[in-house]
Motif scaffolding. Sequence first.
Motif, PDB file in Angstrom:
ATOM      1  N   THR A 172       0.882  -1.057  -0.141  1.00 15.00           N
ATOM      2  CA  THR A 172       0.119  -0.024  -0.079  1.00 15.00           C
ATOM      3  C   THR A 172       0.804   1.276  -0.075  1.00 15.00           C
ATOM      4  OG1 THR A 172      -0.098  -0.102   2.284  1.00 15.00           O
ATOM      5  CG2 THR A 172      -1.915  -1.053   1.278  1.00 15.00           C
ATOM      6  N   LYS A 173       0.231   2.315  -0.030  1.00 11.69           N
ATOM      7  CA  LYS A 173       0.951   3.764  -0.217  1.00 11.69           C
ATOM      8  C   LYS A 173       2.015   3.924   0.871  1.00 11.69           C
ATOM      9  CE  LYS A 173      -0.888   7.799   0.852  1.00 11.69           C
ATOM     10  NZ  LYS A 173      -0.227   7.882   1.938  1.00 11.69           N
ATOM     11  N   THR A 175       2.948   6.056   4.216  1.00 10.47           N
ATOM     12  CA  THR A 175       2.360   7.053   4.870  1.00 10.47           C
ATOM     13  C   THR A 175       3.094   7.251   6.314  1.00 10.47           C
ATOM     14  OG1 THR A 175       0.072   6.139   4.344  1.00 10.47           O
ATOM     15  CG2 THR A 175       0.131   7.595   6.221  1.00 10.47           C
ATOM     16  N   LEU A 191       8.453   0.524  -0.959  1.00 16.52           N
ATOM     17  CA  LEU A 191       7.229  -0.020  -2.041  1.00 16.52           C
ATOM     18  C   LEU A 191       7.673  -1.190  -2.799  1.00 16.52           C
ATOM     19  CD1 LEU A 191       5.571   3.360  -3.379  1.00 16.52           C
ATOM     20  CD2 LEU A 191       4.663   1.841  -1.619  1.00 16.52           C
ATOM     21  N   ASP A 387       1.995  12.259   2.916  1.00 18.91           N
ATOM     22  CA  ASP A 387       2.910  11.785   1.727  1.00 18.91           C
ATOM     23  C   ASP A 387       3.480  12.973   0.937  1.00 18.91           C
ATOM     24  OD1 ASP A 387       1.337  12.012  -0.132  1.00 18.91           O
ATOM     25  OD2 ASP A 387       0.209  10.134   0.134  1.00 18.91           O
TER      26      ASP A 387
END
Length: 414
Positions: A172-173, A175, A191, A387
């Motif tokens: 996931t992104k 953060t 990532l 972010d």
Amino acid sequence: MIKQLLLFYFFINGGFLFAQLDFAKNIIADLSSEEFHGRGYVNDGDTRAADYIANLYEKLGAQKLGSSYFQDFTFGVNTFPDTVRITVDGKDLITGVDYIVDPATPSINKSYELVYCPPSGWNTVPKLHVGRNDVCFVFDAGKTKDKDSLKLMASYMRQANTIAPVIRIQDTKLTWSVATELRDRALIEVLRDRWDTTAKRIHLNIHASFKAKHTARNVVGLIPGKNKKKFVVVTAHYDHLGRMGSSTYFPGANDNAAGTAQLLNLMKFYSQNQPKYSIVFIAFAAEEAGLIGSKYFVGNPLIDLKKIRFLINLDIMGTGEEGITVVNATKHKKEFGLLQKINDDKKYLVQVKARGEAANSDHYWFTQMGVPAFFMYTMGGSKAYHDVNDKIENLSFSEFEDIASLLRDFIQRL
Ligand SMILES: [Zn+2]
């Protein structure tokens, strides 16, 4: 930036009538620019933002509750002022884009052999390497989606991280957040599509500087109303996450330059239109560090908390395509009914959604003290959050003026 600010002040002083959205966008553009360093704890980013806001309070004619607009307090915070560099098999990763450094990571400058911990070896692999100080573990859940397995991985990862640095592969992104204490070893989130699973060596060069006694400041101002005995309080935190090294900062346009701009937009309106109740405006510091500024204010209040008719806390105010959520809606049914009625009559937002109590922003400490309060945030639009993409160009501002209208009507009818 300076040119932009001067022009901006000229507009205010010159008494030009210009749209509230332009007023707000100027503020958000300034506060989310690199000159404010992510309104965190490197290069006085948060203090610069406090000065900027106080300057606007002054221009808008807000009164001080003491000798200045500032309420100072101190706390400990970890910072990354300059070097943050991660090199995998001789190739640099991009800070903030490919990876983030866990905010509690201490300083490190060393090369390591990468040791992979796949699902089958979450526990066994680190155990085999106890006593070695030249390994860095890579934890990868792979395709595992099972919640219990992921929980197990998290606990093994914590254990492994007490003996060595850890890389966590993320699907996931990214953060980020703020840490008020240090962990034992580096923890890095990368990532998946930025990570080469055949990589063998990593060099971590991270300079962390823990500030044991950082001074931050809430910015407090008052616009007197016809009823001076009771107060409406409008709050928004202006701090964000700061910098991750010299080349990466977190703009925090939506979170919460936008809410700060909405607060100032309301102050501007009430400076020209005397409100029913006196209105206290508080731009809080250190929200992202754990609601520290609001906790300090509630412990050292500059007004009698019992005289607060209602408090409205604004956060993430840059969109609104899907309406707003109101925390404490179920706690204050009468006021929430009023808010919904106004919205139904005037058709400002597609949705005013009720939520129960939540300890997720600065209203929390006031709620704990029995002060009636709502916390509002927008829904829809930009997905950027904590972010490097939380930039002004990603905000739609689709409901900014409608939210201002809704809040003005609500405050008038309280
Ligand atoms: Zn926020």
